[in-house]
Design an enzyme around this catalytic site. Structure first.
Site, PDB file in Angstrom:
ATOM      1  N   TYR A   6      16.651  31.185   5.268  1.00 40.38           N
ATOM      2  CA  TYR A   6      15.456  32.243   5.510  1.00 40.38           C
ATOM      3  C   TYR A   6      15.419  32.244   7.202  1.00 40.38           C
ATOM      4  O   TYR A   6      15.577  31.547   7.778  1.00 40.38           O
ATOM      5  CB  TYR A   6      14.306  31.399   5.188  1.00 40.38           C
ATOM      6  CG  TYR A   6      13.876  31.405   3.594  1.00 40.38           C
ATOM      7  CD1 TYR A   6      13.434  32.473   2.859  1.00 40.38           C
ATOM      8  CD2 TYR A   6      13.515  30.278   3.132  1.00 40.38           C
ATOM      9  CE1 TYR A   6      13.551  32.500   1.625  1.00 40.38           C
ATOM     10  CE2 TYR A   6      13.543  30.038   1.742  1.00 40.38           C
ATOM     11  CZ  TYR A   6      13.434  31.085   0.964  1.00 40.38           C
ATOM     12  OH  TYR A   6      13.183  31.219  -0.263  1.00 40.38           O
ATOM     13  N   LYS A  20       1.101  -1.113  -0.081  1.00 43.46           N
ATOM     14  CA  LYS A  20       0.116   0.044   0.110  1.00 43.46           C
ATOM     15  C   LYS A  20       0.810   1.085  -0.050  1.00 43.46           C
ATOM     16  O   LYS A  20       2.085   1.221   0.177  1.00 43.46           O
ATOM     17  CB  LYS A  20      -0.849   0.030   1.212  1.00 43.46           C
ATOM     18  CG  LYS A  20      -0.244  -0.013   2.616  1.00 43.46           C
ATOM     19  CD  LYS A  20      -1.056  -0.516   3.624  1.00 43.46           C
ATOM     20  CE  LYS A  20      -0.222  -0.382   5.070  1.00 43.46           C
ATOM     21  NZ  LYS A  20      -0.828  -1.482   5.946  1.00 43.46           N
TER      22      LYS A  20
HETATM   23  C1  PLP Z   1      -0.378  -1.904   6.670  1.00 45.66           C
HETATM   24  C2  PLP Z   1      -0.769  -3.257   7.277  1.00 45.66           C
HETATM   25  C3  PLP Z   1       0.099  -4.264   7.636  1.00 45.66           C
HETATM   26  C4  PLP Z   1       1.389  -4.486   7.706  1.00 45.66           C
HETATM   27  O1  PLP Z   1       1.884  -3.735   8.834  1.00 45.66           O
HETATM   28  P1  PLP Z   1       3.430  -3.620   8.770  1.00 45.66           P
HETATM   29  O2  PLP Z   1       3.571  -3.139  10.385  1.00 45.66           O
HETATM   30  O3  PLP Z   1       4.012  -2.735   8.270  1.00 45.66           O
HETATM   31  O4  PLP Z   1       4.113  -5.116   8.871  1.00 45.66           O
HETATM   32  C5  PLP Z   1      -0.877  -5.744   7.845  1.00 45.66           C
HETATM   33  N1  PLP Z   1      -1.964  -5.764   8.004  1.00 45.66           N
HETATM   34  C6  PLP Z   1      -2.605  -4.556   7.762  1.00 45.66           C
HETATM   35  C7  PLP Z   1      -4.129  -4.798   7.842  1.00 45.66           C
HETATM   36  C8  PLP Z   1      -2.170  -3.352   7.374  1.00 45.66           C
HETATM   37  O5  PLP Z   1      -3.075  -2.392   7.063  1.00 45.66           O
END
Ligand code: PLP
Length: 821
Positions: free
Chosen positions: A716, A488
């Protein structure tokens, strides 16, 4: 490879032949995805660390393979020949052992914790003109890699160089029997892989088993433990030893090592004569590896003084193929490291894994070979032709003469410049392009034309480390557990397609994305494995269905809407969905009160089927919250039980994310969901430091260095005032690139030549300044924003946030560059 017929192979490996024994074999396959030219090929069904090769027999058959080594023959593949054996891996090894015995030229066996591949490649670079060398491809040094390597030995060879790698006690004897080295080379022994050994002594003893029958041994005399172990070994005590080190009893005695910015001059004493050579490296490992090579040359009786030039031209990191985004949705595989047939084969394989409409090849004269030109280019064409390139560009006066051997639309040019004169950007379209050439042809001029953006600031993604990290997590899983990888948010910023494609090619079972559009993009790029959409928006259901993406369903409202959409679109077969259980995160998911209605809706529902049921832990990375995690897992067990009993189904059950895999191993259920861990970060720092490797490196270069006097200010708002004469380096990245403004004012640091430089003053939109007063550096030098040093975790700490946020914040305008072995 030497040819065998099936009768011969079957008798060597003690198998039962079913089919035609006269069938001739000269190619071995073990991964059905790699099959391009199946003629005379045999497929070994191996149990890899992920998948059982027997699951891919059908696929291999469809790709044209007719010969198989299996545990059990299939009877539904017409005209296929099988050799049945108890254990196909052992059969492959026995074949290799038998094959090895037929050759009597010197064979160098290399082992050690680090440096095996580079020493092997460097020996090849130093010696290819003198010998016809057969060597391990890439880092093929495992129980099966060594067997494949040795099976490449042919009559025409006169030197073998093979690596042997072990990770457990009692593995080396078998590798010794496969390689049967006559010259042993021991590279650095470090702490790596120590975890499976009681102590370093046990590890050394195991490594030395590779040398049980060698006539000569090369090693570093400075390692006392190794030296002692060798002197105590009955066989090794007696044989010729070739050593290097500072000690005056070393064969190659180090006299002086002098490094400047780019080179090192090494002076040694051997046979009472001094000799100096230059190498284009300055790091300690390269210096030692060059000494190992030099000492090995002496063991071969080679006049190393004649190879002074070759030492100065040694090339860096072995087989580092670059995979880059290129213009017009194309992808570029850049491999100008080696110029030989072996590496051409590897490049072609990588190219074949890139789903693109069109395939193009740019190939130059091949320099590292001692075949006749006729044979060389015939063999090159035989490797290339089965890939059915849409277009081939040959560069070089030699290869151009053999244009007609290549079957495709072929053009030839005498030089890279000549090619570029007529090159038009608009002719490139959605292609996978392999640039494969020797250094002198300067193919980087072509890659500069093809790359999308300028190269100063890039996010480097090491796909090899990604694979290694995944295998670390896999090693924690029971064999039947499925693996889902979370890609994702553009693979946590690392770039969705390349990462997803690597995962797909490495046997990952599911991918997870956040929204439907991310999944759509992956499908359009050629990703075919199941993709779950974690947070499907109502407006995207149509896209979801059109691209065969599988939704997370977290409420009755969503379930009903989705079923309605399936009805509207008249989808006839049940559509896979994934039910999310609320167990304590209080984000999304079904509550226990929903179950009655949920079961009622799903009972006998022909529109959807439940492919998995899962939940997500709120505290998997917090050891102090173990009680809460356990509460969630118990609640999840009950929910899963209630739903599956009522519906009489057994969908995939899963709960663990990366930290969960490390901390709650008893709850792997049927699948785990790996995210941040594959990028090399874990909240469990011991685990991370011991096993994981950083995958992502954000780097840039110094644009300008200016010197300011005490009292002058920077950036800045004049928030930094020099308290002394100060050297300021300006970097071409700022908050628009994802470097948070709050890292300024002395809070954050960047890495330059392995040291930290403090970010001074205010970070601007596209630039920032660092203090390099005490740090030797010059304009154009490389700067690490995060990577090895400082690490992602360091930057997260300075920002008082988590690595996830730092990774996903790197702006899309920073180019992603991918590296692979
Ligand atoms: C993002 C996610 C993961 C992965 O989590 P990590 O801590 O990056 O391993 C697993 N399950 C769900 C539902 C997620 O949204």
């Amino acid at each position: 490879m030497k040819t065998y017929n099936l009768n011969q192979i079957s008798s060597i490996i003690n198998g039962t032949l079913i089919g035609n024994g006269d069938e001739v074999i000269d190619q071995i396959f073990f991964d059905s995805r790699m099959i391009v030219n199946p003629v005379h090929g045999i497929f070994f069904a191996l149990h890899g660390n992920q998948k059982d090769g027997h699951l891919y027999l059908q696929d291999a058959y469809q790709k044209g393979i007719r010969n198989f080594v299996v545990e059990k023959a299939l009877n539904n593949l017409p005209n296929a020949n099988f050799i049945e054996v108890k254990n196909p891996l052992m059969a492959l090894q026995n074949w290799a052992k038998n094959h090895r015995k037929q050759f009597h030229f010197p064979v160098i066996g290399i082992t050690g914790s680090n440096g095996k591949t580079i020493v092997k490649e460097w020996l090849n670079q130093l010696l290819w003109k003198k010998y016809s060398i057969v060597r391990s491809p890439k880092s093929y040094n495992s129980q099966f890699g060594t067997a494949l390597s040795v099976l490449q030995m042919e009559e025409k060879n006169d030197l073998g160089i093979f690596e042997a790698g072990i990770s457990m006690p009692n593995e080396m004897q078998n590798l010794e029997e496969i390689i049967q080295p006559t010259i042993g080379v021991l590279t650095k022994i470090g702490e790596a892989h120590l975890e499976n050994f009681k102590n370093q002594d046990e590890l050394i003893q195991e490594k030395l088993k590779l040398f049980s029958n060698v006539e000569k041994l090369v090693f570093n005399i400075e390692n006392e433990k190794v030296h002692q172990a060798i002197l105590e070994n009955d066989h090794l005590r007696k044989i010729d030893k070739y050593t290097y080190g500072y000690s005056d009893s070393a064969t190659v005695q180090i006299k002086q090592i002098l490094s400047n910015q780019t080179n090192t001059q090494i002076s040694i004493l051997h046979n009472q004569e001094t000799f100096s050579y230059l190498i284009p490296f300055t790091d300690d490992a390269s210096i030692k590896n060059s000494l190992i090579c030099l000492t090995t040359l002496i063991s071969l009786n080679i006049d190393y003084k004649q190879l002074k030039n070759e030492f100065n031209q040694l090339l860096p990191i072995e087989m580092r193929l670059e995979v880059k985004e290129a213009i017009n949705h194309s992808i570029l595989i850049n491999d100008t490291f080696n110029s030989d047939l072996n590496s051409l084969k590897i490049g072609l394989n990588v190219l074949n894994q890139q789903p693109r409409d069109k395939k193009s090849l740019v190939l130059t004269d091949i320099l590292q070979s001692n075949l006749s030109d006729e044979d060389l280019y015939q063999q090159a064409a035989d490797l290339v032709n089965p890939y059915h390139f849409d277009e081939i560009v040959l560069i070089g006066e030699k290869i151009s003469q053999f244009k007609t051997l290549f079957q495709s639309y072929v053009r030839s040019f005498n030089s890279t410049e000549e090619f570029l004169e007529q090159f038009k950007h608009q002719h490139v379209d959605n292609e996978a392009i392999l640039l494969k050439g020797a250094r002198p042809f300067k193919l980087e001029k072509i890659s500069n034309e093809l790359e999308t953006r300028s190269n100063d600031s890039v996010l480097e993604i090491n796909l090899q480390h990604l694979i290694e990290n995944i295998n670390v997590y896999r090693s924690l899983l029971k064999p039947t557990i499925k693996l889902m990888c979370m890609v994702k948010a553009n693979s946590y910023g690392a770039g969705s397609f390349e990462v997803a494609n690597t995962l797909q090619n490495n046997g990952v079972d599911f991918l997870g994305v956040a929204i439907a559009d991310e999944g759509k993009e992956l499908r359009e790029a050629g990703i075919t494995i199941p993709i779950i959409v974690m947070n499907p928006e109502q407006s995207s259901y149509s896209t979801l269905i059109d691209y065969q993406l599988e939704p997370e369903i977290y409420s009755l409202r969503v379930l009903k809407l989705f079923i309605q959409k399936l009805q509207e679109k008249q989808i006839s077969s049940p559509y896979p969905i994934h039910l999310k259980m609320e167990t304590g995160m209080n984000r999304l998911g079904f509550h226990e009160d929903d179950f009655e209605e949920l079961i009622a809706v799903l009972k006998n529902n022909s529109h959807v089927y439940i492919r998995s049921i899962f939940t997500h832990l709120a505290t998997a990375d917090m050891p102090e919250e173990q009680e809460y995690a356990t509460y969630q897992l118990n609640r999840f067990d009950n929910s899963y039980e209630a739903i599956t009993t009522a519906l009489n189904i057994q969908p995939i059950k899963h709960a663990l994310n990366s930290p969960g895999i490390v901390a709650y191993g008893a709850h792997q259920y049927d699948m785990v969901r790996l995210g941040i861990g594959m990028y090399g970060y874990s909240e469990y720092t011991d685990f991370m430091e011991k096993y994981l490797k950083p995958v992502v490196r954000f780097k840039t270069v110094i644009s300008q260095i200016s010197e300011i006097e005490k009292g002058e200010t920077v950036s800045y708002g004049r928030r930094f005032t020099a308290e002394r004469h100060t050297k300021i380096a300006t970097l071409p990245v700022g908050y628009a690139d994802g470097i948070r403004r709050s890292l300024g004012y002395g809070k954050g640091k960047v890495g330059i030549h392995g040291q930290l430089a403090t970010i001074t003053g205010t970070i601007c939109m596209d630039m920032m300044m660092v203090d390099v007063t005490d740090l030797p550096c010059k304009e154009g030098d490389e700067v690490t924003i995060f990577g090895d040093f400082p690490t992602l975790a360091d930057v997260a700490e300075w920002l008082e946030t988590i690595p996830y946020e730092v990774l996903t914040s790197v702006s899309q305008r920073i180019k992603r560059v991918y590296y692979k072995e």
